[in-house]
Design an enzyme around this catalytic site. Sequence first.
Site, PDB file in Angstrom:
ATOM      1  N   LYS A   1       0.856  -1.191   0.000  1.00 44.02           N
ATOM      2  CA  LYS A   1       0.000   0.000   0.000  1.00 44.02           C
ATOM      3  C   LYS A   1       0.884   1.230   0.000  1.00 44.02           C
ATOM      4  O   LYS A   1       1.940   1.250   0.634  1.00 44.02           O
ATOM      5  CB  LYS A   1      -0.927   0.014   1.226  1.00 44.02           C
ATOM      6  CG  LYS A   1      -1.779   1.271   1.305  1.00 44.02           C
ATOM      7  CD  LYS A   1      -2.952   1.133   2.270  1.00 44.02           C
ATOM      8  CE  LYS A   1      -2.620   1.355   3.718  1.00 44.02           C
ATOM      9  NZ  LYS A   1      -2.034   2.676   4.038  1.00 44.02           N
TER      10      LYS A   1
ATOM     11  N   GLU B   1      -9.174   7.678   3.861  1.00 42.42           N
ATOM     12  CA  GLU B   1      -9.110   7.931   5.303  1.00 42.42           C
ATOM     13  C   GLU B   1      -9.652   9.311   5.652  1.00 42.42           C
ATOM     14  O   GLU B   1      -9.233  10.326   5.075  1.00 42.42           O
ATOM     15  CB  GLU B   1      -7.653   7.790   5.773  1.00 42.42           C
ATOM     16  CG  GLU B   1      -7.499   8.010   7.269  1.00 42.42           C
ATOM     17  CD  GLU B   1      -6.161   7.544   7.836  1.00 42.42           C
ATOM     18  OE1 GLU B   1      -5.357   6.942   7.089  1.00 42.42           O
ATOM     19  OE2 GLU B   1      -5.920   7.792   9.032  1.00 42.42           O
TER      20      GLU B   1
ATOM     21  N   GLU C   1       0.742   5.726  -0.002  1.00 44.38           N
ATOM     22  CA  GLU C   1      -0.053   6.939   0.195  1.00 44.38           C
ATOM     23  C   GLU C   1       0.202   7.932  -0.926  1.00 44.38           C
ATOM     24  O   GLU C   1       1.357   8.204  -1.268  1.00 44.38           O
ATOM     25  CB  GLU C   1       0.309   7.592   1.535  1.00 44.38           C
ATOM     26  CG  GLU C   1      -0.075   6.746   2.740  1.00 44.38           C
ATOM     27  CD  GLU C   1       0.203   7.433   4.075  1.00 44.38           C
ATOM     28  OE1 GLU C   1       0.557   8.635   4.085  1.00 44.38           O
ATOM     29  OE2 GLU C   1       0.071   6.759   5.104  1.00 44.38           O
TER      30      GLU C   1
HETATM   31  O1  KIV Z   1      -1.115   2.315   8.724  1.00 45.54           O
HETATM   32  C1  KIV Z   1      -2.329   2.118   8.877  1.00 45.54           C
HETATM   33  O2  KIV Z   1      -2.784   1.568   9.895  1.00 45.54           O
HETATM   34  C2  KIV Z   1      -3.231   2.577   7.838  1.00 45.54           C
HETATM   35  C3  KIV Z   1      -4.701   2.464   8.089  1.00 45.54           C
HETATM   36  C4  KIV Z   1      -5.139   3.517   9.019  1.00 45.54           C
HETATM   37  C5  KIV Z   1      -5.479   2.469   6.847  1.00 45.54           C
HETATM   38  O3  KIV Z   1      -2.798   3.021   6.822  1.00 45.54           O
END
Ligand code: KIV
Length: 271
Positions: A120, A189, A122
């Site tokens: 993932k 988020e 950002e």
């Molecule tokens: O790092 C994390 O826990 C996250 C979530 C809040 C989606 O990115």
Amino acid sequence: MSVHKEVKKVTTHTLQEMKNRGHKISMLTGYDYSMARIIDEAGIDVILVGDSASNVMAGHETTLPITLDQMIYHGASVVRAVQRALIVVDLPFGSYQGNSKEALNSAIRIMKETGAHAVKMEGGSEIIESVRRILTAGIPVMGHLGLTPQSIYKFGTYVVRAKEHEEASRLIEDAKALEEAGCFAIVLEKIPAALASNVAQTVQIPIIGIGAGNGVDGQVLVVHDMLGINNEFNPRFLRKYHNLHEQMLGAFTAYIRDVQTGDFPNDKEQY
Ligand code: KIV
């Protein structure tokens, strides 16, 4: 003949099918073997090895200090525990913003050294080149828009994002760009519920919300928050399913008392 029941693993395709059928996707964070085993046994769809480990596991104020090596340690611990869930590992701050080659190298290290299924990242248009390069290598990418904690010093606060028209339209464009690049899902988020719902209807890929209302395709929470381990974090979007802080405090206090009074161990608790 094997007596073990075959576990049907969750894949990125499973998540797409769930969205297509209107089935909601459940996701929780996980950072260690013991907790991840229980989360997986409960039947969660996705475990996110989030860089929130920087906060809840290491005690940092932000997610910025956690390193790629530390994310790999957490990711590998979770992978050893899980039989069914899809495991996504956050690329930490500083491991992909430099250039797309560095981003690819970081993603490859995560995939090779943890055994996880996806990463993932950002950001939207500003990281799209890196997203494309990672996807070209065959690594599934989950996007993350709205409140992006790795940029906390740019925004200055953790308040709700994209309340104004301009930021909201940029977020929709970013979601479309991530979908077009080939991301398999996006986390939204802390944005207004109406905007999140609009994004979930605009793009075909699953949208997983945290503080983004109920009009999305799934929900994610930080496991320590939903268990009530940290009793000082109480945002509006958080539903606490337990008050583990109180329960753990009670257990630890009882243990200390039992040791101090000589009540533990008793005759049956020794050899
Ligand atoms: O790092 C994390 O826990 C996250 C979530 C809040 C989606 O990115």
